[in-house]
Design a protein around this motif. Structure first.
Motif, short mmCIF file in Angstrom:
data_model
loop_
_atom_site.label_atom_id
_atom_site.label_comp_id
_atom_site.label_asym_id
_atom_site.label_seq_id
_atom_site.Cartn_x
_atom_site.Cartn_y
_atom_site.Cartn_z
N GLY A 118 0.79 -1.21 0.00
CA GLY A 118 0.00 0.00 0.00
C GLY A 118 0.83 1.27 0.00
N LYS A 119 1.89 1.30 0.80
CA LYS A 119 2.73 2.50 0.89
C LYS A 119 4.13 2.09 1.33
CE LYS A 119 1.14 6.23 2.95
NZ LYS A 119 0.76 7.20 4.03
N VAL A 120 5.14 2.56 0.61
CA VAL A 120 6.53 2.28 0.99
C VAL A 120 7.09 3.46 1.77
CG1 VAL A 120 6.89 0.81 -1.02
CG2 VAL A 120 7.51 3.23 -1.15
N GLY A 121 8.05 3.17 2.64
CA GLY A 121 8.72 4.23 3.38
C GLY A 121 7.96 4.72 4.58
N THR A 122 7.26 3.84 5.27
CA THR A 122 6.49 4.26 6.45
C THR A 122 7.27 3.98 7.74
OG1 THR A 122 5.34 2.13 6.37
CG2 THR A 122 4.24 4.02 5.36
N SER A 123 7.55 2.72 8.02
CA SER A 123 8.28 2.40 9.25
C SER A 123 9.78 2.62 9.08
CB SER A 123 8.02 0.94 9.66
OG SER A 123 8.41 0.05 8.63
N GLN A 124 10.29 2.47 7.85
CA GLN A 124 11.69 2.73 7.55
C GLN A 124 11.78 3.47 6.22
OE1 GLN A 124 13.88 -0.97 7.59
NE2 GLN A 124 14.03 -0.99 9.82
N ALA A 125 12.82 4.26 6.08
CA ALA A 125 12.99 5.04 4.85
C ALA A 125 13.12 4.11 3.63
CB ALA A 125 14.21 5.94 4.95
N PHE A 126 12.62 4.57 2.50
CA PHE A 126 12.70 3.81 1.26
C PHE A 126 13.76 4.48 0.38
CE2 PHE A 126 11.47 2.67 -3.07
CZ PHE A 126 11.21 1.32 -2.94
N TYR A 127 14.93 3.87 0.31
CA TYR A 127 16.06 4.48 -0.36
C TYR A 127 16.18 4.04 -1.81
CZ TYR A 127 17.75 5.93 4.23
OH TYR A 127 17.86 6.51 5.46
N THR A 130 33.13 21.37 -22.50
CA THR A 130 32.00 21.11 -21.62
C THR A 130 32.13 19.70 -21.05
OG1 THR A 130 30.53 22.57 -22.88
CG2 THR A 130 29.48 20.91 -21.48
N PHE A 131 31.95 19.59 -19.75
CA PHE A 131 32.05 18.29 -19.09
C PHE A 131 30.68 17.94 -18.49
CE2 PHE A 131 36.23 20.16 -19.04
CZ PHE A 131 37.07 19.10 -19.39
N ARG A 132 30.21 16.75 -18.82
CA ARG A 132 28.94 16.27 -18.27
C ARG A 132 29.22 15.04 -17.42
NH1 ARG A 132 27.76 18.17 -23.37
NH2 ARG A 132 26.09 19.75 -23.44
N ASN A 133 28.95 15.17 -16.15
CA ASN A 133 29.23 14.09 -15.22
C ASN A 133 27.93 13.54 -14.64
OD1 ASN A 133 32.25 14.11 -14.98
ND2 ASN A 133 31.83 16.25 -14.44
N GLN A 134 27.78 12.23 -14.73
CA GLN A 134 26.62 11.59 -14.10
C GLN A 134 26.91 11.33 -12.63
OE1 GLN A 134 25.88 8.11 -16.68
NE2 GLN A 134 24.00 9.15 -17.31
N MET A 135 25.88 11.52 -11.81
CA MET A 135 26.03 11.32 -10.37
C MET A 135 24.89 10.45 -9.84
SD MET A 135 27.17 15.08 -8.98
CE MET A 135 25.57 15.76 -9.37
N LEU A 136 25.20 9.66 -8.84
CA LEU A 136 24.20 8.88 -8.12
C LEU A 136 23.98 9.55 -6.76
CD1 LEU A 136 25.51 5.27 -8.87
CD2 LEU A 136 23.34 6.24 -9.66
N THR A 137 22.74 9.92 -6.50
CA THR A 137 22.41 10.60 -5.26
C THR A 137 21.44 9.76 -4.45
OG1 THR A 137 22.67 12.76 -6.33
CG2 THR A 137 21.50 12.72 -4.23
N LEU A 138 21.78 9.51 -3.19
CA LEU A 138 20.90 8.75 -2.31
C LEU A 138 19.65 9.58 -2.02
CD1 LEU A 138 21.00 6.01 -0.77
CD2 LEU A 138 21.78 7.30 1.23
N THR A 139 18.47 8.99 -2.25
CA THR A 139 17.24 9.76 -2.14
C THR A 139 16.11 8.92 -1.56
OG1 THR A 139 15.57 10.98 -3.41
CG2 THR A 139 16.64 9.15 -4.51
N THR A 140 15.12 9.60 -1.00
CA THR A 140 13.88 8.95 -0.56
C THR A 140 12.70 9.53 -1.34
OG1 THR A 140 13.69 10.54 1.26
CG2 THR A 140 14.73 8.42 1.75
N ASP A 141 12.94 9.93 -2.58
CA ASP A 141 11.91 10.55 -3.42
C ASP A 141 10.64 9.72 -3.55
OD1 ASP A 141 13.65 12.61 -3.91
OD2 ASP A 141 14.08 12.08 -6.00
N LEU A 142 10.77 8.41 -3.53
CA LEU A 142 9.64 7.53 -3.85
C LEU A 142 8.81 7.14 -2.64
CD1 LEU A 142 11.40 5.24 -6.49
CD2 LEU A 142 10.04 7.30 -6.87
N GLU A 143 9.14 7.69 -1.47
CA GLU A 143 8.35 7.39 -0.28
C GLU A 143 6.89 7.79 -0.49
OE1 GLU A 143 9.99 9.16 3.20
OE2 GLU A 143 11.53 7.63 3.44
N GLY A 144 5.98 6.99 0.03
CA GLY A 144 4.56 7.26 -0.12
C GLY A 144 3.93 6.58 -1.33
N SER A 145 4.77 6.05 -2.23
CA SER A 145 4.25 5.34 -3.40
C SER A 145 3.71 3.97 -2.99
CB SER A 145 5.35 5.15 -4.44
OG SER A 145 5.90 6.38 -4.84
N SER A 146 2.85 3.42 -3.82
CA SER A 146 2.48 2.01 -3.69
C SER A 146 3.43 1.20 -4.56
CB SER A 146 1.03 1.80 -4.13
OG SER A 146 0.14 2.51 -3.29
#
Length: 339
Positions: A80-89, A106-122
Motif C-alpha cells: 500500500g505504501k513504501v517508506g512508512t516504518s523505515q525510509a525507502f532508499y 564542456t564536461f557532463r558528469n553523471q552522479m548517483l544521489t541517495l534519495t527517498t523521493d519515492l516514499e509514499g508510493s504504492s
C-alpha cells in the motif's frame, strides 16, 4: 489445468517457501527465510482484514492456484505504501554539466544521489512463477491481477505506483554494482547484505551509507555496465511493466543497481482500461472474447482468465468453470479487461 489468483493464507507457507528457495537470491520481497515469510504472511492476513479504506503500509500477498489439484505455482505482492516504518532508499541518476572557458570544453558528469523521493508510493513486487509453469501466459495473469486488485480497492493505494527489478548478478550471486559501491562501505558480501535487508530492513543503509553524491565516472566499467539493467531473468517482467505504462525515471536500487520503474497509478493500462460488468448468464453459449476477470473484495478477491460473451450493454455470459474459479453466481459484479 485452470489457475486463478487468490489471497495467500498461512496454509500456503510450504508452497511459498519452496518457491522462495528457487529465486536464486537478490529477491528481497521473497526471501528464503522461514521466519520472515511467516511474518509476511501474518502481515498480509492483517491487511486483508483491515476495515478502513485508506492507504497504509499494508502488504497483500497472492498465490496462483489450481484449486482442483490444490497446486500453487506462483506468487505476487502489492504494498500500500513504501517508506512508512523505515525510509525507502533509491539512487537517482542525474547529470551535472560544467563548462571550462580556459579549456573550451564542456564536461557532463553523471552522479548517483541517495534519495527517498519515492516514499509514499504504492509498490507491486514479489512476483515469482514456478519454472514448471513459465509457458502459457500465467505470469501475465499474476502481474495484471495486482492492478485489478488495486482498481477494486483504489482508496488503499497511492497516486504513484512503482516496481523494483532485481539487478544483474553473477552465477555465484555477487553483484558488480554492490562490489563497486555500497560494498566498499559495508563489511558484507552482496548475498549477506541482501539477506540482511530482507529480514531486518534498510535502517543500516541510513546508518552507514555516505549521503554525498557518487560520481559515476569513478566506478569501474563492471558496475557502470549493469547500472539500471535488470537481471536476465527479469527482462520479461520489465517488458510487462513497460506495457502497463511504467517507465524508468533514472532511479536504481542501492544494492544491485537494478532499475525502478514508476507510473501514475490511474494511468497504468490495466487500471485505466478495466471496467465493471454484471454476470447475467453462466454456462450458456461459449464466449469468444478473451479477458481477465476479477471478483470479490479483500479475502474474497479472485482473478482468472476467461472467455466471455456480451449479453447487453453491461452484461456478460461466462462458463461454469470460470464461475467456479471466481466463486460467483448470476448477478455478480466483476472487473473485466481485455487480454
Amino acid at each position: 489445468m485452470s489457475f486463478r489468483i487468490r489471497p495467500a493464507h498461512p496454509d500456503d507457507f510450504d508452497s511459498i517457501y519452496e518457491m522462495a528457495k528457487l529465486t536464486g537470491g537478490g529477491f528481497t520481497n521473497l526471501p528464503a527465510d522461514k521466519g520472515t515469510l511467516v511474518e509476511k504472511l501474518a502481515r498480509s492476513e492483517l491487511a486483508f482484514d483491515k476495515v478502513e479504506e485508506v492507504q497504509g503500509s499494508d502488504c497483500f500477498i497472492f498465490v496462483l492456484e489450481d484449486p482442483r489439484e490444490k497446486l500453487i505455482r506462483g506468487t505476487c505482492q502489492v504494498f500500500g505504501k513504501v517508506g512508512t516504518s523505515q525510509a525507502f532508499y533509491s539512487y537517482h541518476l542525474s547529470t551535472l554539466t560544467q563548462w571550462s572557458p580556459e579549456l573550451g570544453k564542456t564536461f557532463r558528469n553523471q552522479m548517483l544521489t541517495l534519495t527517498t523521493d519515492l516514499e509514499g508510493s504504492s509498490e507491486v513486487g514479489g512476483l515469482f512463477l514456478h519454472p514448471h509453469l513459465r509457458a502459457g501466459g500465467w505470469g501475465m495473469l499474476l502481474a495484471r491481477s495486482r492492478y485489478l486488485f488495486i482498481k477494486a480497492h483504489r482508496q488503499r493505494f497511492g497516486d504513484r505506483l512503482l516496481a523494483e527489478l532485481r539487478g544483474v548478478m553473477d552465477e555465484a550471486g555477487n553483484s558488480p554494482f554492490w562490489d563497486a559501491l555500497a560494498g566498499r562501505f559495508f563489511d558484507m558480501t552482496f548475498p549477506e547484505a541482501d539477506g540482511f535487508n530482507a529480514v531486518n530492513g534498510t535502517q543500516f543503509i541510513a546508518d552507514l551509507m555516505p549521503k554525498t553524491p557518487i560520481y559515476v565516472s569513478l566506478l569501474p566499467d563492471s558496475a557502470k555496465s549493469v547500472m539500471g539493467q535488470p537481471h536476465p531473468s527479469g527482462r520479461a517482467a520489465l517488458r510487462m511493466l513497460q506495457e502497463e505504462g511504467l517507465t524508468f525515471d533514472r532511479y536504481v536500487d542501492i544494492f544491485d543497481g537494478g532499475p525502478t520503474v514508476t507510473a501514475p497509478t490511474d494511468q497504468v493500462r490495466t487500471i485505466r482500461e478495466a471496467g465493471e460488468e454484471t454476470v447475467t448468464e453462466i454456462g450458456g453459449e461459449p464466449g469468444k472474447t478473451k479477458v481477465l476477470l476479477a471478483a470479490g473484495r479483500l479475502r474474497e478477491f479472485r482473478c482468472a482468465r476467461a472467455e466471455v460473451r456480451k449479453t447487453g450493454r453491461k452484461g456478460i455470459s461466462i462458463s461454469q468453470e470460470t464461475a467456479d474459479l471466481l466463486e460467483i453466481g448470476v448477478g455478480a459484479k466483476v472487473l473485466m479487461v481485455g487480454r
